[in-house]
Write a protein that holds these residues in place. Sequence first.
Motif, PDB file in Angstrom:
ATOM      1  N   VAL A  58      -1.297   4.142   1.166  1.00 57.78           N
ATOM      2  CA  VAL A  58      -2.484   3.297   1.588  1.00 57.78           C
ATOM      3  C   VAL A  58      -2.810   2.536   0.464  1.00 57.78           C
ATOM      4  CG1 VAL A  58      -4.801   3.466   2.549  1.00 57.78           C
ATOM      5  CG2 VAL A  58      -3.007   4.586   3.566  1.00 57.78           C
ATOM      6  N   MET A  59      -3.365   3.096  -0.631  1.00 64.52           N
ATOM      7  CA  MET A  59      -3.785   2.366  -1.903  1.00 64.52           C
ATOM      8  C   MET A  59      -3.084   1.408  -2.363  1.00 64.52           C
ATOM      9  SD  MET A  59      -6.921   4.206  -2.520  1.00 64.52           S
ATOM     10  CE  MET A  59      -6.953   3.096  -3.907  1.00 64.52           C
ATOM     11  N   ALA A  60      -1.758   1.599  -2.353  1.00 59.45           N
ATOM     12  CA  ALA A  60      -0.622   0.567  -2.935  1.00 59.45           C
ATOM     13  C   ALA A  60      -0.764  -0.633  -1.646  1.00 59.45           C
ATOM     14  CB  ALA A  60       0.637   1.041  -2.557  1.00 59.45           C
ATOM     15  N   ALA A  61      -1.077  -0.305  -0.507  1.00 57.43           N
ATOM     16  CA  ALA A  61      -1.007  -1.322   0.509  1.00 57.43           C
ATOM     17  C   ALA A  61      -2.449  -2.268   0.239  1.00 57.43           C
ATOM     18  CB  ALA A  61      -1.201  -0.898   1.812  1.00 57.43           C
ATOM     19  N   ALA A  62      -3.462  -1.374  -0.008  1.00 54.04           N
ATOM     20  CA  ALA A  62      -4.789  -2.065  -0.119  1.00 54.04           C
ATOM     21  C   ALA A  62      -4.848  -3.041  -1.492  1.00 54.04           C
ATOM     22  CB  ALA A  62      -5.955  -1.125  -0.466  1.00 54.04           C
ATOM     23  N   ARG A  63      -3.888  -2.557  -2.401  1.00 57.44           N
ATOM     24  CA  ARG A  63      -3.576  -3.562  -3.814  1.00 57.44           C
ATOM     25  C   ARG A  63      -3.026  -4.698  -3.204  1.00 57.44           C
ATOM     26  NH1 ARG A  63      -1.403   0.634  -6.854  1.00 57.44           N
ATOM     27  NH2 ARG A  63      -3.450   1.529  -7.307  1.00 57.44           N
ATOM     28  N   HIS A  64      -1.979  -4.409  -2.349  1.00 61.23           N
ATOM     29  CA  HIS A  64      -0.944  -5.603  -2.182  1.00 61.23           C
ATOM     30  C   HIS A  64      -1.774  -6.580  -1.346  1.00 61.23           C
ATOM     31  CE1 HIS A  64       2.976  -7.616  -1.314  1.00 61.23           C
ATOM     32  NE2 HIS A  64       2.346  -7.458  -0.176  1.00 61.23           N
ATOM     33  N   HIS A  65      -2.568  -6.266  -0.353  1.00 60.90           N
ATOM     34  CA  HIS A  65      -2.992  -7.227   0.497  1.00 60.90           C
ATOM     35  C   HIS A  65      -4.633  -7.675   0.092  1.00 60.90           C
ATOM     36  CE1 HIS A  65       0.151  -6.803   3.583  1.00 60.90           C
ATOM     37  NE2 HIS A  65       0.167  -5.665   3.349  1.00 60.90           N
ATOM     38  N   HIS A  66      -4.798  -7.292  -1.221  1.00 58.92           N
ATOM     39  CA  HIS A  66      -6.297  -7.575  -1.775  1.00 58.92           C
ATOM     40  C   HIS A  66      -7.336  -7.071  -0.787  1.00 58.92           C
ATOM     41  CE1 HIS A  66      -3.970  -9.839  -4.528  1.00 58.92           C
ATOM     42  NE2 HIS A  66      -3.254 -10.348  -3.362  1.00 58.92           N
ATOM     43  N   ILE A  67      -7.159  -5.901  -0.413  1.00 59.05           N
ATOM     44  CA  ILE A  67      -8.520  -5.136   0.477  1.00 59.05           C
ATOM     45  C   ILE A  67      -9.215  -4.352  -0.609  1.00 59.05           C
ATOM     46  CG2 ILE A  67      -8.919  -3.703   2.118  1.00 59.05           C
ATOM     47  CD1 ILE A  67      -6.304  -4.300   3.446  1.00 59.05           C
ATOM     48  N   ASP A 126      -3.542  10.592   9.347  1.00 62.63           N
ATOM     49  CA  ASP A 126      -2.608  11.304   8.314  1.00 62.63           C
ATOM     50  C   ASP A 126      -2.982  10.937   6.886  1.00 62.63           C
ATOM     51  OD1 ASP A 126      -1.762   8.535   8.433  1.00 62.63           O
ATOM     52  OD2 ASP A 126       0.330   8.926   8.802  1.00 62.63           O
ATOM     53  N   VAL A 127      -4.141  10.604   6.694  1.00 62.68           N
ATOM     54  CA  VAL A 127      -4.403  10.283   5.205  1.00 62.68           C
ATOM     55  C   VAL A 127      -5.840  11.048   4.901  1.00 62.68           C
ATOM     56  CG1 VAL A 127      -4.645   8.713   3.428  1.00 62.68           C
ATOM     57  CG2 VAL A 127      -3.666   8.034   5.538  1.00 62.68           C
ATOM     58  N   VAL A 128      -6.182  11.995   6.175  1.00 60.26           N
ATOM     59  CA  VAL A 128      -7.238  12.697   5.855  1.00 60.26           C
ATOM     60  C   VAL A 128      -7.047  14.163   5.786  1.00 60.26           C
ATOM     61  CG1 VAL A 128      -9.427  13.397   7.268  1.00 60.26           C
ATOM     62  CG2 VAL A 128      -8.991  11.187   6.874  1.00 60.26           C
ATOM     63  N   GLY A 129      -7.443  15.016   4.813  1.00 57.71           N
ATOM     64  CA  GLY A 129      -7.110  16.364   4.638  1.00 57.71           C
ATOM     65  C   GLY A 129      -8.328  17.352   5.071  1.00 57.71           C
ATOM     66  N   THR A 130      -7.934  18.390   5.464  1.00 58.60           N
ATOM     67  CA  THR A 130      -8.960  19.412   5.883  1.00 58.60           C
ATOM     68  C   THR A 130      -8.822  20.818   5.164  1.00 58.60           C
ATOM     69  OG1 THR A 130      -9.649  20.651   7.650  1.00 58.60           O
ATOM     70  CG2 THR A 130      -7.447  19.967   7.753  1.00 58.60           C
ATOM     71  N   ARG A 131      -9.852  21.564   5.182  1.00 65.33           N
ATOM     72  CA  ARG A 131      -9.677  22.994   4.567  1.00 65.33           C
ATOM     73  C   ARG A 131      -9.996  23.975   5.655  1.00 65.33           C
ATOM     74  NH1 ARG A 131     -12.662  20.760   0.016  1.00 65.33           N
ATOM     75  NH2 ARG A 131     -14.542  21.721   0.891  1.00 65.33           N
ATOM     76  N   ASN A 132     -10.246  23.209   6.950  1.00 67.26           N
ATOM     77  CA  ASN A 132     -10.679  24.214   7.960  1.00 67.26           C
ATOM     78  C   ASN A 132     -10.112  23.346   9.404  1.00 67.26           C
ATOM     79  OD1 ASN A 132     -12.139  25.200  10.359  1.00 67.26           O
ATOM     80  ND2 ASN A 132     -14.097  25.878   9.070  1.00 67.26           N
ATOM     81  N   THR A 175       1.358   5.971   8.990  1.00 64.43           N
ATOM     82  CA  THR A 175       2.596   5.737   9.820  1.00 64.43           C
ATOM     83  C   THR A 175       2.642   4.495  10.670  1.00 64.43           C
ATOM     84  OG1 THR A 175       2.894   8.031   9.433  1.00 64.43           O
ATOM     85  CG2 THR A 175       4.522   6.997  10.720  1.00 64.43           C
ATOM     86  N   GLU A 176       1.423   4.476  11.402  1.00 67.09           N
ATOM     87  CA  GLU A 176       1.558   3.231  12.430  1.00 67.09           C
ATOM     88  C   GLU A 176       1.249   2.117  11.804  1.00 67.09           C
ATOM     89  OE1 GLU A 176      -1.459   2.520  15.995  1.00 67.09           O
ATOM     90  OE2 GLU A 176      -1.245   4.540  15.393  1.00 67.09           O
ATOM     91  N   LEU A 177       0.418   2.017  10.778  1.00 74.05           N
ATOM     92  CA  LEU A 177       0.190   0.833   9.961  1.00 74.05           C
ATOM     93  C   LEU A 177       1.472   0.531   9.237  1.00 74.05           C
ATOM     94  CD1 LEU A 177      -3.663   1.152   8.940  1.00 74.05           C
ATOM     95  CD2 LEU A 177      -2.673  -0.239  10.847  1.00 74.05           C
ATOM     96  N   LEU A 178       1.946   1.296   8.432  1.00 74.53           N
ATOM     97  CA  LEU A 178       2.699   0.974   7.400  1.00 74.53           C
ATOM     98  C   LEU A 178       4.271   1.553   7.622  1.00 74.53           C
ATOM     99  CD1 LEU A 178       0.555   2.156   4.522  1.00 74.53           C
ATOM    100  CD2 LEU A 178       0.736  -0.233   5.316  1.00 74.53           C
ATOM    101  N   GLY A 179       4.511   2.105   8.534  1.00 75.71           N
ATOM    102  CA  GLY A 179       5.939   2.638   9.080  1.00 75.71           C
ATOM    103  C   GLY A 179       6.138   3.867   8.341  1.00 75.71           C
ATOM    104  N   PRO A 180       7.299   4.545   8.724  1.00 78.25           N
ATOM    105  CA  PRO A 180       7.718   5.637   8.180  1.00 78.25           C
ATOM    106  C   PRO A 180       7.779   5.805   6.873  1.00 78.25           C
ATOM    107  CG  PRO A 180       9.325   5.029   9.393  1.00 78.25           C
ATOM    108  CD  PRO A 180       8.253   3.831   9.416  1.00 78.25           C
ATOM    109  N   SER A 181       7.421   6.814   6.061  1.00 79.97           N
ATOM    110  CA  SER A 181       7.432   6.833   4.491  1.00 79.97           C
ATOM    111  C   SER A 181       8.645   7.147   3.815  1.00 79.97           C
ATOM    112  CB  SER A 181       6.512   7.519   3.960  1.00 79.97           C
ATOM    113  OG  SER A 181       6.388   8.015   2.774  1.00 79.97           O
TER     114      SER A 181
END
Length: 217
Positions: A43-52, A168-174, A196-202
């Motif tokens: 996601v960080m790479a995509a933000a960089r690529h798309h100037h977000i 799928d880019v959010v973590g949890t401890r509980n 995955t939905e936005l960028l396709g499978p990794s």
Amino acid sequence: MIAPRYQPKQVLIDIDTQRDMLVANGAASVYNHRNILANIHRVMAAARHHHIPTISTAQVYDPDYHSPGYCLAGTRGLKKLKYTVRGNCLCYPTSDSTDLPLDLLDRYNQVVFCKRCEDPFEEPRLDRMLTGLKADEFYLIGATAEGSVKATAMGLLKRGKEVTVLTDVVGTRNRPAAIRAFREMKAKGAIFSSATELLGPSALKIIHACPCKRCSK
Ligand SMILES: [Zn+2]
């Protein structure tokens, strides 16, 4: 109010992506950190690529004053993951000041705000930034679902912003608390999507941010 010369369509809100939260030996590491690390990277790479433009938050605590035992000042654990820091980035330490230039996102790709709490709206300058910032969509990633991510989402929704949480880019401890948090965010109008939905499978297999066995396979 913040009034940038241009209003971004999308803003990435990168929440507490720090070593203590996201590497295996961090003081408050999330479950399933390997997948979360890989998705943050994408996601960080995509933000960089798309100037977000990216607004990042980072917890930092004084070890001698009501600290939660992680993200302590002076430790490596509070550092942001290397690949979550873009070039042309400005970082604000914690402060009770609300001073903020009007054209921050015209001049920087990323602004990092340190905070002494989970809720970004309790930190005066960050509150001002997020409250005043206008964008069609706020994408949220980071940690934790039940803590900072929920507080950020609820505050933005309360202020009338469009919030999309990339689950799928959010973590949890509980996990039970995370399920409740997602339910509450949804009830207030958050939209759920995923990397995955936005960028396709990794195809990303090895994440160099963490030295544990799982991450180096
Ligand atoms: Zn690992």
